[in-house]
Scaffold this motif. Sequence first.
Motif, short mmCIF file in Angstrom:
data_model
loop_
_atom_site.label_atom_id
_atom_site.label_comp_id
_atom_site.label_asym_id
_atom_site.label_seq_id
_atom_site.Cartn_x
_atom_site.Cartn_y
_atom_site.Cartn_z
N PRO A 142 -12.70 22.87 11.07
CA PRO A 142 -11.51 23.27 11.83
C PRO A 142 -11.05 22.20 12.83
N HIS A 143 -11.99 21.57 13.52
CA HIS A 143 -11.55 20.58 14.54
C HIS A 143 -10.91 19.36 13.87
N GLU A 144 -11.32 19.07 12.61
CA GLU A 144 -10.70 17.95 11.90
C GLU A 144 -9.26 18.31 11.48
N SER A 145 -9.09 19.55 11.00
CA SER A 145 -7.73 20.01 10.68
C SER A 145 -6.85 19.90 11.92
N ARG A 146 -7.40 20.34 13.03
CA ARG A 146 -6.62 20.34 14.27
C ARG A 146 -6.14 18.94 14.63
N GLU A 147 -7.04 17.99 14.50
CA GLU A 147 -6.71 16.61 14.88
C GLU A 147 -5.60 16.05 13.98
N ILE A 148 -5.68 16.36 12.70
CA ILE A 148 -4.66 15.88 11.75
C ILE A 148 -3.30 16.51 12.09
N VAL A 149 -3.32 17.83 12.38
CA VAL A 149 -2.06 18.52 12.70
C VAL A 149 -1.54 18.02 14.05
N ARG A 150 -2.45 17.84 15.00
CA ARG A 150 -2.02 17.39 16.34
C ARG A 150 -1.24 16.07 16.26
N TYR A 193 -11.23 31.43 7.76
CA TYR A 193 -9.78 31.25 7.63
C TYR A 193 -9.12 31.37 9.01
N CYS A 194 -9.55 32.37 9.78
CA CYS A 194 -8.91 32.54 11.10
C CYS A 194 -9.15 31.32 11.99
N GLU A 195 -10.36 30.74 11.91
CA GLU A 195 -10.62 29.55 12.72
C GLU A 195 -9.72 28.39 12.30
N GLN A 196 -9.54 28.23 11.00
CA GLN A 196 -8.66 27.15 10.53
C GLN A 196 -7.22 27.36 11.01
N ILE A 197 -6.75 28.60 10.90
CA ILE A 197 -5.36 28.88 11.32
C ILE A 197 -5.20 28.62 12.83
N GLU A 198 -6.17 29.11 13.59
CA GLU A 198 -6.14 28.91 15.04
C GLU A 198 -6.15 27.42 15.37
N ALA A 199 -7.00 26.69 14.64
CA ALA A 199 -7.13 25.25 14.90
C ALA A 199 -5.82 24.53 14.60
N MET A 200 -5.13 24.98 13.54
CA MET A 200 -3.89 24.28 13.15
C MET A 200 -2.69 24.67 14.01
N SER A 201 -2.84 25.76 14.78
CA SER A 201 -1.74 26.21 15.65
C SER A 201 -1.65 25.33 16.88
N ASP A 243 2.61 2.38 10.12
CA ASP A 243 1.24 2.23 10.63
C ASP A 243 0.53 3.56 10.62
N TRP A 244 1.28 4.60 11.08
CA TRP A 244 0.67 5.92 11.17
C TRP A 244 0.34 6.45 9.78
N LEU A 245 1.24 6.19 8.82
CA LEU A 245 1.00 6.67 7.45
C LEU A 245 -0.27 6.09 6.88
N GLY A 246 -0.49 4.82 7.11
CA GLY A 246 -1.71 4.17 6.63
C GLY A 246 -2.93 4.85 7.21
N GLU A 247 -2.84 5.16 8.48
CA GLU A 247 -3.96 5.80 9.17
C GLU A 247 -4.21 7.20 8.61
N ALA A 248 -3.10 7.96 8.41
CA ALA A 248 -3.23 9.33 7.91
C ALA A 248 -3.86 9.34 6.53
N ALA A 249 -3.48 8.34 5.72
CA ALA A 249 -3.98 8.32 4.36
C ALA A 249 -5.49 8.13 4.33
N SER A 250 -6.03 7.41 5.33
CA SER A 250 -7.47 7.17 5.26
C SER A 250 -8.25 8.19 6.08
N ASP A 251 -7.58 9.00 6.89
CA ASP A 251 -8.35 9.85 7.81
C ASP A 251 -8.50 11.32 7.43
N PRO A 252 -7.60 11.93 6.62
CA PRO A 252 -7.70 13.37 6.50
C PRO A 252 -8.93 13.88 5.76
#
Length: 467
Positions: A128-136, A189-197, A453-462
């Motif tokens: 969940p914390h990884e999802s959050r970081e990607i969404v953030r 599931y609830c933790e993932q949703i909360e993390a992505m909010s 630059d950000w796209l390159g980073e996103a591609a390698s980090d998710p």
Amino acid sequence: MTDAANPRANVPRGEFGFDHVPETDQSFENALAKARAGERLTVADGVELLTTGTDREGIDVGRKELVLEAADRRREEVVGEEVTFVANLNNNVTTACNTGCLFCNFKDRSEQFRSANDESHGGFTKRPHESREIVRKAVERGIYEVTSVSGLHPAFALDEEHREILESSDRGDLNYRPPEEYEVDPGTYCEQIEAMSVDGVHVHSMTPEEAYHGRRGTDWSYEEVYGRLKEAGLDSVPGTAAETLVDEVRDVICPGKIGTDEWLEAMEAAANVGLDVTSTIMYGHVDNEMHRVMHLERIRELQERTGAITEFVPLSFVHQNTPLHEEGMVQAGATTHEDELLIAVSRLFLDNVDHVQSSWVKYGDEQGLKMLSCGADDFMGTILSEEITKRAGGEFGEVRSFDEYVEMIDAIGRVPVERSTDYRQRRRIDPDDGPHGPELGPKADGTPLVDPDWLGEAASDPTSADD
Ligand SMILES: C[S@@+](CC[C@H](N)C(=O)[O-])C[C@H]1O[C@@H](n2cnc3c(N)ncnc32)[C@H](O)[C@@H]1O
Ligand SMILES: Nc1c(NC[C@H](O)[C@H](O)[C@H](O)CO)[nH]c(=O)[nH]c1=O
Ligand SMILES: N[C@@H](Cc1ccc(O)cc1)C(=O)O
Ligand code: SF4
């Protein structure tokens, strides 16, 4: 006889012994007249239009043009000249799944994700914390919405209460294993949703199939499940997992999935707790034109009952790397003629759904733009990352920038509009006033979303590989 003027559709006719076949008592001319007059179409009318007449084999290209014209005119009456798109991110949480749908190459066998298994695989699971970081990060860049659909990881539970029920059950048929058995724990599931909010970003997630997974082993209603998810931050529900809503088709392509009635029950429940939903069809595999129109009828009826459907999204089957193709059951996906007719008949048949989406992921830019003159009015979203179609063999990429959107839509003489997921917020964009960026998201300030630059980073980090 079919020839160049009457090309065949890629429908494997007669091979699966289906009860439902495209035969009707209606004529193409009558069906077209009804469509032009704005009358509600029957299934027989829809089949006549989609086949360009069951009185002849193959697709009559001249008749096809008449259907496309009628749909384009209807689109103009219903929504005018605006073409919408949303600033969004796809964040798939995990590819682990053992449901075994034969059209899908997104999933990886969940056995491979267990700590005890040292086989390597190309899949991923995010905590969940990884999802959050990607969404953030994406929210900082200006997205309005995160779409999240995932494999049915056996360790997923809806929430802690659901986990306790699953842990204490001695049923062997629940497709559950405790998270400790896996390299990476996806949380609930609830933790993932909360993390992505993050910062009020719109969370679009939990297909009916995922909701089914989130209630396995309980007697909870779908209202209960979607109610809890809404509490956790869910804003709307993707109507994927619909595939083709006719059970004889589902029995062939996704025998492990819930049936048509249960899919409809889940969608209606989501609407009952106040969530908007989208709706989809995945077509162009073993299905025929009768199945496609029966599907449209089920969506139209669902909309009569709920009014909650914001859009209809035709998803043309991408066949290349899928079991259906590899096992020789399907030679290819739908032809371009079939794709155009499906978009047009969706517009004409679904007289209670305002928006029909053209998916550039499935059709590409050129054909995707053409669809906007065949009845479609929405051109999807920026998505920033795409795994489902890519893994199936699709080659149209993972992102579209606002500048690309504005240029494409302006080039066909239509009006580019940034929308919210529910289409209630809309912002017309002046093509001459670039560079363009999103303004509707919680942190959107008009800065272009796509920074190389950000796209390159996103591609390698998710992805955090499980192996
Ligand atoms: C991959 S699933 C993920 C969510 C969840 N596991 C489910 O099935 O609802 C999401 C959707 O992607 C679509 N999809 C999967 N493979 C596809 C393919 N080869 N071509 C077109 N659409 C596909 C299907 O409509 C499917 O319901
Ligand atoms: N058509 C596809 C979509 N559509 C979803 C939209 O981007 C958006 O989330 C929805 O309109 C709700 O606002 N997403 C994909 O990943 N792939 C598609 O083919
Ligand atoms: N996830 C689906 C697309 C989709 C997602 C959300 C929607 O609301 C609609 C369609 C796919 O890639 O095939
Ligand atoms: S479509 Fe969904 S449920 Fe089916 S195999 Fe793929 S990820 Fe799993």
